[in-house]
Design an enzyme around this catalytic site. Structure first.
Site, PDB file in Angstrom:
ATOM      1  N   ARG A  48       4.110  -2.520 -24.133  1.00 20.45           N
ATOM      2  CA  ARG A  48       3.822  -1.914 -22.669  1.00 20.45           C
ATOM      3  C   ARG A  48       2.713  -3.388 -22.855  1.00 20.45           C
ATOM      4  NH1 ARG A  48       5.132   2.975 -22.356  1.00 20.45           N
ATOM      5  NH2 ARG A  48       3.311   3.924 -22.701  1.00 20.45           N
ATOM      6  N   LYS A 138      -5.945   0.649  -6.071  1.00 19.64           N
ATOM      7  CA  LYS A 138      -5.346   0.509  -5.631  1.00 19.64           C
ATOM      8  C   LYS A 138      -5.145   2.418  -4.993  1.00 19.64           C
ATOM      9  CE  LYS A 138      -0.571   0.476  -6.008  1.00 19.64           C
ATOM     10  NZ  LYS A 138       0.246   0.208  -6.396  1.00 19.64           N
ATOM     11  N   GLU A 179      -3.002   0.862   0.374  1.00 14.57           N
ATOM     12  CA  GLU A 179      -1.566   0.543   0.722  1.00 14.57           C
ATOM     13  C   GLU A 179      -0.509   1.595   1.341  1.00 14.57           C
ATOM     14  OE1 GLU A 179       0.398  -0.133  -3.229  1.00 14.57           O
ATOM     15  OE2 GLU A 179       1.712  -0.680  -2.110  1.00 14.57           O
ATOM     16  N   LYS A 221      -3.054  -3.255   2.316  1.00 13.82           N
ATOM     17  CA  LYS A 221      -1.845  -3.482   0.916  1.00 13.82           C
ATOM     18  C   LYS A 221      -0.408  -3.250   2.439  1.00 13.82           C
ATOM     19  CE  LYS A 221       0.503  -3.513  -3.052  1.00 13.82           C
ATOM     20  NZ  LYS A 221       0.379  -4.605  -4.611  1.00 13.82           N
TER      21      LYS A 221
HETATM   22  P1  13P Z   1       5.957  -3.700  -5.384  1.00 11.68           P
HETATM   23  O1  13P Z   1       5.160  -6.241  -4.802  1.00 11.68           O
HETATM   24  O2  13P Z   1       7.209  -4.712  -6.623  1.00 11.68           O
HETATM   25  O3  13P Z   1       5.770  -3.648  -4.353  1.00 11.68           O
HETATM   26  O4  13P Z   1       5.083  -3.951  -5.364  1.00 11.68           O
HETATM   27  C1  13P Z   1       3.671  -3.928  -5.323  1.00 11.68           C
HETATM   28  C2  13P Z   1       2.537  -2.235  -5.952  1.00 11.68           C
HETATM   29  O5  13P Z   1       1.920  -2.705  -6.050  1.00 11.68           O
HETATM   30  C3  13P Z   1       3.351  -0.755  -5.168  1.00 11.68           C
HETATM   31  O6  13P Z   1       2.177  -0.049  -5.543  1.00 11.68           O
END
Ligand code: 13P
Length: 341
Positions: A48, A138, A179, A221
């Site tokens: 990773r 986030k 998000e 987001k």
């Molecule tokens: P994806 O663009 O693969 O959906 O991932 C964005 C993300 O941060 C999901 O929490």
């Protein structure tokens, strides 16, 4: 103006530079294991580290990427040359932030629906992340579409937690990326996704208002408005752009500086084409429309890498190319022909 507010405004300004977007590289250990398995790469702390070191040291990445979202493990990891991985980003002029939620659990009493964990002790963790140089955070909430769902209870509960998280972040000078993801899983139509996304965003902005979150100092987001992955009638970029913009205009105040879409399982080319269609439309909109993609930015790089250090340069070139195309899409200048350049 308070110091925290000045700091938030500066970070928002850096993240929303025209033509740049955010790379989501914040997969939890379980999620990155799935992605590595798909390309036959082993998943250890070391692999990773190697993979993320490769991504962050991609030459020129800062031309198209303004910020990277990290997973907690990465914030503390060191490169082979003993440099903290986030420092690789700082050297390219890229700000870094961190995923602070702790994943989802079933919402008790509401089959098929989920809540996001991580509010307990969050204030203290945010302080620690800030000390380590994180500028933003986030939190991902998920809303599924299915028979009888989402319920208004699940929408309200998730909106509430997103707003409390956002308020805590701003208090500490971290820009919250909010998000709320309406999932693509299922055979629902574009119209159903539009209806649900509108309801979810309406609830989220109501909760943000109630929690006294400063809208000028956050990034949204969201998902794009798309049909379910198993829907027999898929949509063109023009249809996705129209449905998404209609939904955003109805729900997202003009005070919000930037909307950075997630890719959510769209192919890399579709995510770029759909973003481009939104920015190519003649209608003006008050927010910067950009990307915060995970899979749609990383897929070609992962495929090129396959866990082999010998493939590093090819993988970096694949990431650079995808970031470049999405940068063009932020300006409505992407064409399918650019895929082969
Ligand atoms: P994806 O663009 O693969 O959906 O991932 C964005 C993300 O941060 C999901 O929490």
């Amino acid at each position: 103006m308070s110091i925290a507010l000045q700091e938030l405004e500066r970070t928002v300004g850096e993240l929303t530079v025209p033509g740049k977007g955010i790379l989501a590289a914040d997969e939890s250990v379980g999620t990155i294991e799935k992605r590595f398995k798909a390309v036959n790469a082993a998943c250890t702390e070391e692999t990773r580290r190697d993979y993320r070191e490769l991504l962050f040291s991609t030459p020129g990445l800062g031309d198209f990427i303004s910020g990277v979202i990290l997973f907690e493990e990465t914030l503390k990891q060191k490169s082979l040359t003993s440099m903290l991985l986030p420092q690789l980003l700082a050297e390219q002029g890229i700000a870094y932030g961190i995923k602070v939620d702790r994943g989802t659990v079933p919402l008790t009493g509401f089959p098929g629906e989920k809540m996001t964990q991580g509010l307990d002790g969050l204030q203290q963790r945010l302080g620690e992340y800030k000390q380590m140089g994180a500028r933003f955070a986030k939190w991902r909430a998920v809303i599924a579409i299915g028979a009888g769902i989402p319920t208004s209870q699940a929408i309200a509960a998730n909106a509430h937690d997103l707003a409390s998280y956002a308020a805590m972040c701003q208090e500490l000078g971290l820009v919250p990326i909010v998000e709320p993801e309406v999932l693509m899983d299922g055979d629902h139509t574009l119209a159903t996704c539009a209806r649900v996304t509108e309801e979810v965003l309406h609830a989220v902005f109501h909760a943000l208002h109630q929690h006294r979150v400063t809208l000028e100092c956050l990034l949204l987001k969201p998902n794009m408005v798309v049909p379910g992955a198993a829907c027999s009638e898929q949509a063109t970029p023009h249809q996705v752009a129209q449905a998404t913009l209609t939904c955003l205009r109805r729900t997202v105040p003009a005070a919000v500086p930037g909307i950075n879409f997630l890719s959510g399982g769209q192919s890399d080319a579709a995510a770029t084409a759909n973003l481009n269609a939104m920015n190519a439309t003649a209608q003006s909109h008050p927010w910067a429309l950009s990307f915060s993609y995970g899979r749609a930015l990383q897929a070609p790089a992962l495929k090129a890498w396959r866990g082999e250090s010998a493939n590093k340069i090819n993988a970096q070139q694949a990431l650079y190319q995808r970031a470049r195309l999405n940068s063009a899409a932020c300006q409505g200048q992407y064409t399918a022909a650019m895929e082969n350049e």
